[in-house]
Design a protein around this motif. Sequence first.
Motif, PDB file in Angstrom:
ATOM      1  N   SER A   1       0.822  -1.204   0.000  1.00  0.00           N
ATOM      2  CA  SER A   1       0.000   0.000   0.000  1.00  0.00           C
ATOM      3  C   SER A   1       0.863   1.263   0.000  1.00  0.00           C
ATOM      4  O   SER A   1       0.571   2.237  -0.699  1.00  0.00           O
TER       5      SER A   1
ATOM      6  N   GLN B   1       2.352   1.706  -3.487  1.00  0.00           N
ATOM      7  CA  GLN B   1       1.341   2.200  -4.417  1.00  0.00           C
ATOM      8  C   GLN B   1       1.031   3.677  -4.173  1.00  0.00           C
ATOM      9  O   GLN B   1       0.922   4.470  -5.111  1.00  0.00           O
ATOM     10  N   GLN B   2       0.919   4.046  -2.910  1.00  0.00           N
ATOM     11  CA  GLN B   2       0.638   5.438  -2.560  1.00  0.00           C
ATOM     12  C   GLN B   2       1.752   6.356  -3.070  1.00  0.00           C
ATOM     13  O   GLN B   2       1.491   7.417  -3.636  1.00  0.00           O
ATOM     14  N   LYS B   3       3.002   5.951  -2.885  1.00  0.00           N
ATOM     15  CA  LYS B   3       4.132   6.772  -3.329  1.00  0.00           C
ATOM     16  C   LYS B   3       4.132   6.900  -4.851  1.00  0.00           C
ATOM     17  O   LYS B   3       4.359   7.970  -5.399  1.00  0.00           O
TER      18      LYS B   3
ATOM     19  N   ARG C   1       1.591   6.781  -6.836  1.00  0.00           N
ATOM     20  CA  ARG C   1       0.498   7.687  -7.218  1.00  0.00           C
ATOM     21  C   ARG C   1       0.822   9.140  -6.876  1.00  0.00           C
ATOM     22  O   ARG C   1       0.482  10.045  -7.631  1.00  0.00           O
ATOM     23  N   GLU C   2       1.480   9.365  -5.734  1.00  0.00           N
ATOM     24  CA  GLU C   2       1.906  10.722  -5.364  1.00  0.00           C
ATOM     25  C   GLU C   2       2.825  11.301  -6.430  1.00  0.00           C
ATOM     26  O   GLU C   2       2.783  12.501  -6.714  1.00  0.00           O
TER      27      GLU C   2
END
Length: 86
Positions: A21, A24-26, A28-29
Amino acid sequence: MRNKELTKSQIIRSAALSFGSALQQKRRELSLRLDNLSKDTNIPISSIDKMELGLSHKLNHAIKLALYYNCEIKIELVKFLHNNQQ
């Protein structure tokens, strides 16, 4: 410690989900697409996708992505909650 409530596989699954997670967050950032990231890092799209879903434990790929994102990997021990989806 209550061994009946906590298993090795639960800990590994929780860590993989949490780590995936965060990756994935990084991504997308940074507004990175899987195809471009794969091309830049030479990591197959399927491996990146599996890692982000918490289904892969390829530490070498995770390290490569962290370096690409200019991030370090930190590990933290937290209280385990069965229904906690971190």
